[in-house]
Scaffold this motif. Structure first.
Motif, short mmCIF file in Angstrom:
data_model
loop_
_atom_site.label_atom_id
_atom_site.label_comp_id
_atom_site.label_asym_id
_atom_site.label_seq_id
_atom_site.Cartn_x
_atom_site.Cartn_y
_atom_site.Cartn_z
N ILE A 102 27.25 33.21 53.35
CA ILE A 102 28.68 33.53 53.16
C ILE A 102 29.23 32.79 51.95
O ILE A 102 29.91 33.39 51.10
N THR A 103 28.92 31.51 51.83
CA THR A 103 29.42 30.75 50.67
C THR A 103 28.79 31.25 49.38
O THR A 103 29.43 31.26 48.33
N ASP A 104 27.53 31.70 49.46
CA ASP A 104 26.86 32.26 48.29
C ASP A 104 27.59 33.51 47.82
O ASP A 104 27.88 33.68 46.63
N ALA A 105 27.93 34.40 48.75
CA ALA A 105 28.67 35.62 48.39
C ALA A 105 30.04 35.26 47.82
O ALA A 105 30.51 35.88 46.84
N GLY A 106 30.68 34.26 48.40
CA GLY A 106 31.99 33.83 47.88
C GLY A 106 31.88 33.25 46.49
O GLY A 106 32.71 33.56 45.61
N ASP A 107 30.85 32.43 46.25
CA ASP A 107 30.65 31.87 44.91
C ASP A 107 30.38 32.96 43.89
O ASP A 107 30.92 32.94 42.78
N GLN A 108 29.55 33.93 44.26
CA GLN A 108 29.27 35.04 43.34
C GLN A 108 30.53 35.85 43.06
O GLN A 108 30.76 36.28 41.93
N GLY A 109 31.35 36.04 44.09
CA GLY A 109 32.61 36.76 43.90
C GLY A 109 33.54 36.02 42.96
O GLY A 109 34.20 36.64 42.11
N LEU A 110 33.62 34.70 43.11
CA LEU A 110 34.48 33.90 42.22
C LEU A 110 33.98 33.95 40.77
O LEU A 110 34.77 34.06 39.83
N ILE A 111 32.66 33.89 40.60
CA ILE A 111 32.10 33.97 39.25
C ILE A 111 32.40 35.34 38.65
O ILE A 111 32.79 35.45 37.48
N ALA A 112 32.24 36.39 39.44
CA ALA A 112 32.54 37.75 38.95
C ALA A 112 34.02 37.90 38.62
O ALA A 112 34.39 38.52 37.61
N LEU A 113 34.88 37.30 39.45
CA LEU A 113 36.33 37.35 39.19
C LEU A 113 36.66 36.63 37.89
O LEU A 113 37.43 37.15 37.06
N ARG A 114 36.08 35.46 37.67
CA ARG A 114 36.31 34.73 36.41
C ARG A 114 35.82 35.55 35.22
O ARG A 114 36.46 35.58 34.17
N ALA A 115 34.69 36.23 35.38
CA ALA A 115 34.15 37.06 34.29
C ALA A 115 35.11 38.22 34.00
O ALA A 115 35.38 38.52 32.83
N CYS A 116 35.63 38.86 35.05
CA CYS A 116 36.58 39.97 34.84
C CYS A 116 37.86 39.47 34.17
O CYS A 116 38.38 40.12 33.27
N GLN A 117 38.36 38.34 34.61
CA GLN A 117 39.58 37.78 34.01
C GLN A 117 39.35 37.42 32.55
O GLN A 117 40.20 37.68 31.70
N ALA A 118 38.21 36.85 32.25
CA ALA A 118 37.91 36.50 30.85
C ALA A 118 37.81 37.76 30.00
O ALA A 118 38.28 37.78 28.86
N TYR A 119 37.24 38.82 30.56
CA TYR A 119 37.14 40.09 29.83
C TYR A 119 38.53 40.66 29.55
O TYR A 119 38.83 41.06 28.43
N VAL A 120 39.38 40.66 30.56
CA VAL A 120 40.74 41.20 30.38
C VAL A 120 41.50 40.35 29.37
O VAL A 120 42.22 40.87 28.51
N ARG A 121 41.34 39.02 29.44
CA ARG A 121 42.04 38.15 28.48
C ARG A 121 41.56 38.41 27.05
O ARG A 121 42.33 38.34 26.12
N ALA A 122 40.26 38.70 26.91
CA ALA A 122 39.71 38.95 25.57
C ALA A 122 40.13 40.30 25.04
O ALA A 122 40.46 40.45 23.85
N VAL A 123 40.12 41.32 25.90
CA VAL A 123 40.44 42.68 25.45
C VAL A 123 41.93 42.90 25.30
O VAL A 123 42.38 43.51 24.33
N ALA A 124 42.72 42.39 26.23
CA ALA A 124 44.17 42.59 26.21
C ALA A 124 44.87 41.24 26.36
O ALA A 124 45.29 40.89 27.45
N PRO A 125 44.97 40.47 25.28
CA PRO A 125 45.61 39.15 25.37
C PRO A 125 47.04 39.28 25.85
O PRO A 125 47.76 40.19 25.49
N GLY A 126 47.45 38.34 26.70
CA GLY A 126 48.82 38.32 27.18
C GLY A 126 49.01 39.08 28.48
O GLY A 126 50.06 39.03 29.08
N VAL A 127 47.98 39.83 28.93
CA VAL A 127 48.11 40.59 30.17
C VAL A 127 48.05 39.64 31.37
O VAL A 127 48.86 39.72 32.27
N LEU A 128 47.07 38.74 31.36
CA LEU A 128 46.95 37.75 32.42
C LEU A 128 47.46 36.41 31.92
O LEU A 128 47.15 36.00 30.80
N SER A 129 48.23 35.73 32.73
CA SER A 129 48.66 34.39 32.32
C SER A 129 47.54 33.42 32.64
O SER A 129 46.89 33.51 33.68
N THR A 130 47.28 32.50 31.73
CA THR A 130 46.19 31.54 31.94
C THR A 130 46.63 30.50 32.94
O THR A 130 47.76 30.01 32.88
N PRO A 131 45.73 30.15 33.87
CA PRO A 131 46.09 29.17 34.92
C PRO A 131 46.22 27.78 34.35
O PRO A 131 45.74 27.41 33.36
#
Length: 177
Positions: A148-177
């Motif tokens: 379960i924690t492995d799936a959660g860790d993989q999900g968090l890594i995938a979420l960070r990757a998606c957020q980084a992609y959105v920040r790179a492609v469309a700056p200003g769409v996501l606010s940086t934490p």
């Protein structure tokens, strides 16, 4: 030659001279207009060249930006793939250690509120232990918790990757934490 013939000849001569003058005037105007049109065509060509050069420069700039973004995204993708691979390796090591009983997971036991002191009633020869009481989990349950924690860790890594992609492609769409 009669005066009418002379008059007719004079009229024909005047008409021929007028036609010749008109032809010469037409030719001179044609030369002048041709020269003006040539100058305007040259200016127009210069304008078109400047516009084409500006468009080509802008296209090169946009292509350079796109290539830089693609390179940046490729680097981020490699980084996130490495993080995911490292996390999978860590989880595999933990699962192996659980399977070989090299590592045991435990949980805190609920305390009776009346006896909130962790000091045993009688001190043994080993010394005094003030730690909270814990119970070890069954290895099968520990394996499920790790999955379960492995799936959660993989999900968090995938979420960070998606957020980084959105920040790179469309700056200003996501606010940086």
């Amino acid at each position: 030659m009669t005066p009418v013939q002379k008059l007719a000849g004079l009229v024909v001569l005047i008409l021929v001279l007028m036609a010749a003058a008109a032809g010469v005037t037409w030719q001179v105007q044609d030369w002048r207009m041709g020269k003006q049109l040539a100058v305007q065509a040259g200016l127009h060509q210069d304008d078109l060249s400047a516009i084409s050069n500006a468009a080509a420069a802008q296209a090169r700039t946009e292509q350079d930006k796109r290539l830089a973004l693609e390179h940046h995204l490729a680097i981020q993708d490699q980084q996130h793939t490495k993080e995911l691979s490292d996390e999978k390796h860590k989880q595999a090591v933990i699962r192996d250690r659980l399977a070989t009983s090299d590592l045991r997971l435990s949980v805190l036991l609920a305390e009776d509120p009346a006896s909130s002191c962790n000091v045993p009633a009688a001190a043994g020869t080993r010394g005094l232990v003030h730690a909270a009481r814990r119970a070890q989990l069954d290895p099968a349950h520990a394996q499920r918790i790790i999955a379960i924690t492995d799936a959660g860790d993989q999900g968090l890594i995938a979420l960070r990757a998606c957020q980084a992609y959105v920040r790179a492609v469309a700056p200003g769409v996501l606010s940086t934490p």
